[in-house]
Design a protein around this motif. Structure first.
Motif, PDB file in Angstrom:
ATOM      1  N   ARG A 267     -15.663  -5.769   0.409  1.00  0.00           N
ATOM      2  CA  ARG A 267     -15.923  -6.275  -0.941  1.00  0.00           C
ATOM      3  C   ARG A 267     -15.472  -7.703  -1.209  1.00  0.00           C
ATOM      4  NH1 ARG A 267     -13.150  -1.781  -4.499  1.00  0.00           N
ATOM      5  NH2 ARG A 267     -13.463  -3.348  -6.076  1.00  0.00           N
TER       6      ARG A 267
ATOM      7  N   VAL B  57      -1.269   4.149  -1.510  1.00  0.00           N
ATOM      8  CA  VAL B  57      -2.651   3.827  -1.166  1.00  0.00           C
ATOM      9  C   VAL B  57      -2.793   3.946   0.345  1.00  0.00           C
ATOM     10  CG1 VAL B  57      -4.342   1.947  -1.089  1.00  0.00           C
ATOM     11  CG2 VAL B  57      -2.949   2.281  -3.133  1.00  0.00           C
TER      12      VAL B  57
ATOM     13  N   CYS C 183       0.837  -1.208   0.000  1.00  0.00           N
ATOM     14  CA  CYS C 183       0.000   0.000   0.000  1.00  0.00           C
ATOM     15  C   CYS C 183       0.868   1.252   0.000  1.00  0.00           C
ATOM     16  CB  CYS C 183      -0.924   0.015   1.216  1.00  0.00           C
ATOM     17  SG  CYS C 183      -2.340  -1.083   1.096  1.00  0.00           S
TER      18      CYS C 183
ATOM     19  N   ARG D  94     -19.263   4.804  -4.256  1.00  0.00           N
ATOM     20  CA  ARG D  94     -20.288   4.793  -3.211  1.00  0.00           C
ATOM     21  C   ARG D  94     -21.349   5.787  -3.512  1.00  0.00           C
ATOM     22  NH1 ARG D  94     -17.962   1.810   1.331  1.00  0.00           N
ATOM     23  NH2 ARG D  94     -15.885   1.428   0.662  1.00  0.00           N
TER      24      ARG D  94
ATOM     25  N   ASP E 133     -12.089  -1.222   2.604  1.00  0.00           N
ATOM     26  CA  ASP E 133     -12.774  -1.510   1.346  1.00  0.00           C
ATOM     27  C   ASP E 133     -12.655  -2.986   0.972  1.00  0.00           C
ATOM     28  OD1 ASP E 133     -14.200  -0.556  -1.043  1.00  0.00           O
ATOM     29  OD2 ASP E 133     -12.343  -1.075  -2.090  1.00  0.00           O
TER      30      ASP E 133
ATOM     31  N   ASP F 163      -8.031   2.827   4.368  1.00  0.00           N
ATOM     32  CA  ASP F 163      -9.092   2.834   3.355  1.00  0.00           C
ATOM     33  C   ASP F 163      -9.073   1.560   2.527  1.00  0.00           C
ATOM     34  OD1 ASP F 163      -9.848   5.344   4.210  1.00  0.00           O
ATOM     35  OD2 ASP F 163      -8.782   6.398   2.597  1.00  0.00           O
ATOM     36  N   TRP F 164      -7.864   1.111   2.151  1.00  0.00           N
ATOM     37  CA  TRP F 164      -7.746  -0.106   1.356  1.00  0.00           C
ATOM     38  C   TRP F 164      -8.270  -1.317   2.133  1.00  0.00           C
ATOM     39  CZ3 TRP F 164      -4.703  -4.461   2.428  1.00  0.00           C
ATOM     40  CH2 TRP F 164      -4.706  -5.426   1.428  1.00  0.00           C
TER      41      TRP F 164
ATOM     42  N   TRP G 270      -5.836  -1.826  -6.937  1.00  0.00           N
ATOM     43  CA  TRP G 270      -7.041  -1.414  -6.223  1.00  0.00           C
ATOM     44  C   TRP G 270      -7.556  -0.056  -6.659  1.00  0.00           C
ATOM     45  CZ3 TRP G 270      -7.592   2.474  -2.279  1.00  0.00           C
ATOM     46  CH2 TRP G 270      -8.817   2.428  -1.596  1.00  0.00           C
ATOM     47  N   GLU G 271      -8.860  -0.007  -6.844  1.00  0.00           N
ATOM     48  CA  GLU G 271      -9.562   1.254  -7.040  1.00  0.00           C
ATOM     49  C   GLU G 271     -10.739   1.227  -6.072  1.00  0.00           C
ATOM     50  OE1 GLU G 271     -10.514   2.367 -10.994  1.00  0.00           O
ATOM     51  OE2 GLU G 271      -8.568   1.713 -11.763  1.00  0.00           O
ATOM     52  N   PRO G 272     -10.931   2.297  -5.318  1.00  0.00           N
ATOM     53  CA  PRO G 272     -12.019   2.304  -4.338  1.00  0.00           C
ATOM     54  C   PRO G 272     -13.376   2.067  -4.999  1.00  0.00           C
ATOM     55  CG  PRO G 272     -10.625   4.240  -4.078  1.00  0.00           C
ATOM     56  CD  PRO G 272     -10.199   3.551  -5.326  1.00  0.00           C
TER      57      PRO G 272
END
Length: 83
Positions: A61, A49, A44, A83, A57, A53-54, A78-80
């Motif tokens: 998911r 990143v 990260c 939302r 998330d 948050d990573w 990774w892409e958030p």
């Protein structure tokens, strides 16, 4: 050439400080999981990143992701979630 190597020392300090703590992980499996988490967190940082948050998330998911698509949740890919 720089006379000191503070940048290198600062980069390896977390591993050096944790080395003794890793001896008391509880079990071999716990030590492996700790190493895995350190690898994810370092990945990260390398990919700029936000670790919290990573991780948040990914935990939200991962159950809905197909096994063949799990690579999308790695810090480098990774892409958030929208939302």
């Amino acid at each position: 050439m720089e006379i000191d190597n503070n940048l290198v020392e600062n980069a390896v300090r977390p591993l050096a400080v944790g080395r003794k703590a890793f001896l008391f992980a509880g079990s071999h499996q716990a030590a492996e999981m700790t190493a895995t988490m350190y690898s994810f967190m370092a990945s990260c940082k390398r990919n700029k990143v936000n670790e919290f948050d990573w991780l948040k998330d990914v935990f939200e998911r991962i159950q809905s992701h197909k096994q063949k698509d799990l690579y999308q949740l790695l810090p480098s890919n990774w892409e958030p979630a929208c939302r």
